[in-house]
Write a protein that holds these residues in place. Structure first.
Motif, mmCIF file in Angstrom:
data_model
loop_
_atom_site.group_PDB
_atom_site.id
_atom_site.type_symbol
_atom_site.label_atom_id
_atom_site.label_comp_id
_atom_site.label_asym_id
_atom_site.label_seq_id
_atom_site.Cartn_x
_atom_site.Cartn_y
_atom_site.Cartn_z
ATOM 1 N N CYS A 206 37.874 5.059 94.892
ATOM 2 C CA CYS A 206 38.693 3.952 94.140
ATOM 3 C C CYS A 206 38.602 2.604 94.861
ATOM 4 C CB CYS A 206 40.235 4.201 94.081
ATOM 5 S SG CYS A 206 41.174 4.287 95.683
ATOM 6 N N ASN A 207 38.717 1.479 94.124
ATOM 7 C CA ASN A 207 38.791 0.145 94.653
ATOM 8 C C ASN A 207 39.861 -0.121 95.539
ATOM 9 O OD1 ASN A 207 36.407 -0.304 92.744
ATOM 10 N ND2 ASN A 207 37.657 -0.766 91.171
ATOM 11 N N GLU A 209 41.493 -3.627 98.074
ATOM 12 C CA GLU A 209 41.710 -4.982 98.349
ATOM 13 C C GLU A 209 42.282 -5.134 99.746
ATOM 14 O OE1 GLU A 209 42.907 -9.430 96.852
ATOM 15 O OE2 GLU A 209 43.309 -7.713 95.621
ATOM 16 N N ASP A 376 43.696 1.074 94.209
ATOM 17 C CA ASP A 376 44.145 1.079 92.698
ATOM 18 C C ASP A 376 43.626 2.721 92.226
ATOM 19 O OD1 ASP A 376 44.889 -1.415 92.167
ATOM 20 O OD2 ASP A 376 42.901 -2.139 92.062
ATOM 21 N N TYR A 378 43.751 5.816 89.911
ATOM 22 C CA TYR A 378 44.047 6.188 88.602
ATOM 23 C C TYR A 378 45.168 7.177 88.399
ATOM 24 C CZ TYR A 378 39.957 3.880 86.789
ATOM 25 O OH TYR A 378 38.991 2.663 86.302
ATOM 26 N N GLU A 379 46.046 7.154 87.137
ATOM 27 C CA GLU A 379 46.989 7.959 87.040
ATOM 28 C C GLU A 379 46.649 9.511 87.213
ATOM 29 O OE1 GLU A 379 50.477 8.650 83.721
ATOM 30 O OE2 GLU A 379 48.655 7.338 83.451
ATOM 31 N N SER A 411 53.027 3.766 95.399
ATOM 32 C CA SER A 411 53.830 3.093 94.451
ATOM 33 C C SER A 411 54.500 3.856 93.433
ATOM 34 C CB SER A 411 53.085 2.061 93.554
ATOM 35 O OG SER A 411 53.846 1.379 92.678
ATOM 36 N N ASP A 415 50.743 0.855 86.251
ATOM 37 C CA ASP A 415 50.482 -0.402 85.744
ATOM 38 C C ASP A 415 50.181 -0.013 84.182
ATOM 39 O OD1 ASP A 415 48.401 -2.402 84.213
ATOM 40 O OD2 ASP A 415 49.194 -3.355 86.257
ATOM 41 N N THR A 418 46.298 -1.049 83.227
ATOM 42 C CA THR A 418 45.103 -0.477 83.577
ATOM 43 C C THR A 418 45.276 0.907 83.982
ATOM 44 O OG1 THR A 418 45.818 -0.786 85.970
ATOM 45 C CG2 THR A 418 44.476 -2.539 84.858
ATOM 46 N N THR A 420 46.705 2.373 86.378
ATOM 47 C CA THR A 420 46.549 2.739 87.902
ATOM 48 C C THR A 420 47.663 2.395 88.441
ATOM 49 O OG1 THR A 420 45.764 0.414 88.288
ATOM 50 C CG2 THR A 420 43.919 2.173 87.607
ATOM 51 N N LEU A 421 48.009 2.793 89.682
ATOM 52 C CA LEU A 421 48.995 2.617 90.614
ATOM 53 C C LEU A 421 48.553 2.091 92.023
ATOM 54 C CD1 LEU A 421 50.940 5.825 91.702
ATOM 55 C CD2 LEU A 421 48.795 5.662 90.753
ATOM 56 N N LYS A 422 49.376 1.410 92.571
ATOM 57 C CA LYS A 422 48.997 0.889 93.926
ATOM 58 C C LYS A 422 49.176 1.800 95.038
ATOM 59 C CE LYS A 422 47.846 -3.045 92.045
ATOM 60 N NZ LYS A 422 46.573 -3.610 92.257
#
Length: 530
Positions: A206-207, A209, A376, A378-379, A411, A415, A418, A420-422
């Motif tokens: 996943c991405n 940051e 990020d 995905y659910e 998290s 979101d 998107t 996605t969750l953090k």
């Protein structure tokens, strides 16, 4: 009944090479197939597509067969027929479809600056090569005329294409692709790989940051308003706990010190007065009332003294400093802004002579020996993540190097936009290579398996309803095989059904073979899914 597709390629060399492919169906009259958008219209006149402002024979929205027939735009990585960079006039068609990002001048489904991606774009338009839209014109390959025909709607599912099961009604497996000669395969650039087994580790990618560790990050502002007299730290300065970052002149601090000294003096005064009243009462000269009044005044002054000391504490002056200023009778307005922990100054807003107050940070300090990676996820992948799970991060600036860490927080919120969750992972950064706001890719192992059958990712093609692989059955013949795939493992897919060990599959060039299969099926409506 099996149908054999014969493909003949004639390569003419003369400054540039060109290829001409044709398809012949068993049991049908052989006839050449149009190779360009201009040949798809048999009327002789180029009618206009009123909906999208393009020539009717050049509109990939109305004529989705163009997407398969024109192939890939190798320069931009999208189907040639819908490449908005090579064909600027397509902008009107995308706008008519409601798929245009005016801010970045590209289809919204392909705008990675907003919420799209090239993968989403490809899925949206490439799927039309097999199913089209309910109201779109299709080309009947037998008659050569365009007509409208309702078709099953494209299914929407969160399941990745690679994990979708083959469609029952699809007859892809009953076909065979045959080349005219082995030289044709060589000129077409076909490459092959042998199916085998290997031990794989299922990993989630996943991405991510990079950010500062919030527990090692602090903004420093003065506790009270004042004028900056001196700045002792700059960007990049390494500081230790207690180091002075800036010196301010604060009239409010001077007043607080004066209140402390005044309260200290009054307490001493009323302590003496109480002792005097007590002595007078013992000798019968004073009354008990006078003693009680002296004790009450002493209590009030002690409360005022405690309040003055507490105020100085809130301004950042410790007990030892209070004792020292009381002994020196110090009421100077000098206020020091000090570092709260060891770290590096990553932001500076202090300028000599400017006013400063508690609402504005003068310095920001971060301890970069540890950093956070915000993932990020995905659910649909949430079940694969757990606290304490090992994670490796690779960032753009340090390709080939992995930074290890562990998941420390997941998290509780997805979101809504998107889906996605953090997820937070803590990373060691003792060498200081990671910087805040870097982008990267996170990988975490979720399962290790025994050796299983795998196939290269480049060998797998999506024909609109099934994942297919072209198996080499002879020197010039290839069988399109429907496969049931599992997880993606690096450059391979797990194969649960459809392939056997030691079979030879086409890797590079498999898209060309798929294109020929799709040409025969356009308009047939045999595949209801995208």
């Amino acid at each position: 009944m099996n149908r054999i597709l014969s493909i003949a390629v004639v390569v003419v060399l003369g400054g540039a090479a060109s290829a001409y492919w044709y398809v012949q169906g068993a049991g049908r009259n052989a006839r050449p197939r149009a190779d360009s958008a201009s040949e798809s219209t048999q009327t002789g006149a180029k009618a206009a597509c009123k909906s999208h402002g393009l020539a009717a024979d050049a509109c990939p929205i109305c004529d989705p067969t163009l997407i398969a027939r024109l192939g890939e735009c190798l320069e931009h990585g999208v189907p040639e027929a819908v490449c908005w960079i090579c064909r600027p006039k397509l902008a009107a068609a995308f706008k008519a479809e409601g798929d245009w990002c005016g801010e970045h001048a590209r289809p919204e489904s392909a705008c990675d600056l907003c919420a799209g991606s090239l993968q989403e774009f490809r899925e949206r338009y490439a799927a039309r090569t097999a199913v089209g839209d309910d109201t779109q014109a299709r080309v009947d390959l037998d008659s050569g005329h365009a007509h409208d025909r309702a078709s099953p709607s494209v299914s929407s599912t969160a399941t990745p294409r690679s994990q979708r099961p083959p469609a029952e009604q699809c007859d892809t497996g009953s076909r065979t692709v045959r080349l005219a000669s082995t030289d044709v395969a060589r000129r077409a650039g076909l490459q092959f790989a042998r199916v085998g087994r290997q031990a794989v580790t299922h990993s989630l990618t996943c991405n991510a940051e990079i950010t500062y560790d919030a527990g090692r990050y602090a903004r420093h502002a003065p506790r009270v308003a004042g004028v900056i007299r001196e700045v002792r730290a700059d960007l990049g300065s390494r500081v230790s706990r207690g180091d002075v970052l800036a010196v301010l002149d604060s009239s409010e601090l001077a007043a607080a010190k004066a209140d402390l000294l005044q309260a200290t003096a009054l307490v001493a005064l009323w302590e003496k007065n109480r002792e005097r009243e007590d002595g007078l009462l013992q000798r019968g000269i004073s009354t008990e009332r006078d003693l009680l009044e002296a004790e009450s005044k002493l209590t009030e002054q002690r409360i005022d003294l405690s309040r003055a000391r507490q105020r100085l504490h809130t301004l950042g002056i410790d007990e030892a400093a209070i004792e020292a200023l009381t002994a020196r009778q110090d009421i100077s307005p000098v206020l020091n802004v000090t570092a709260s922990f060891d770290g590096i100054v990553v932001e500076r807003n202090a300028v000599i002579g400017e006013n400063a107050d508690p609402s504005r940070s003068l310095f920001t300090i971060a301890d970069t020996r540890a950093m956070w990676a915000i993932l990020d996820v995905y659910e649909s992948d949430l079940r694969e993540i757990r606290i304490g799970q090992p994670v490796t991060i690779e960032v753009e600036a340090w390709r080939g190097r992995e930074f290890a860490g562990r998941v420390t927080w997941i998290s509780t919120e997805v979101d809504h936009r998107t889906r996605t969750l953090k997820v937070r992972a803590e990373l060691d950064n003792a060498d200081g290579l990671l910087r805040a706001n870097m982008f990267g890719t996170a990988r975490t192992a979720v399962m290790e398996c025994e050796p299983i059958v795998v196939v290269p990712r480049t060998a797998v093609q999506w024909d609109g309803c099934c994942n297919i692989v072209f198996v080499r059955t002879g020197e010039t013949t290839f069988e399109p095989r429907k496969v049931r795939l599992g997880h993606e493992t690096g450059e391979f897919y797990e194969v649960h059904e459809g392939l056997s060990v030691d079979e030879t599959v086409v890797t590079q060039g498999s898209f060309l073979l798929k294109t020929e299969i799709m040409k025969e099926r356009i308009g047939a409506g045999c595949c209801p899914d995208d």
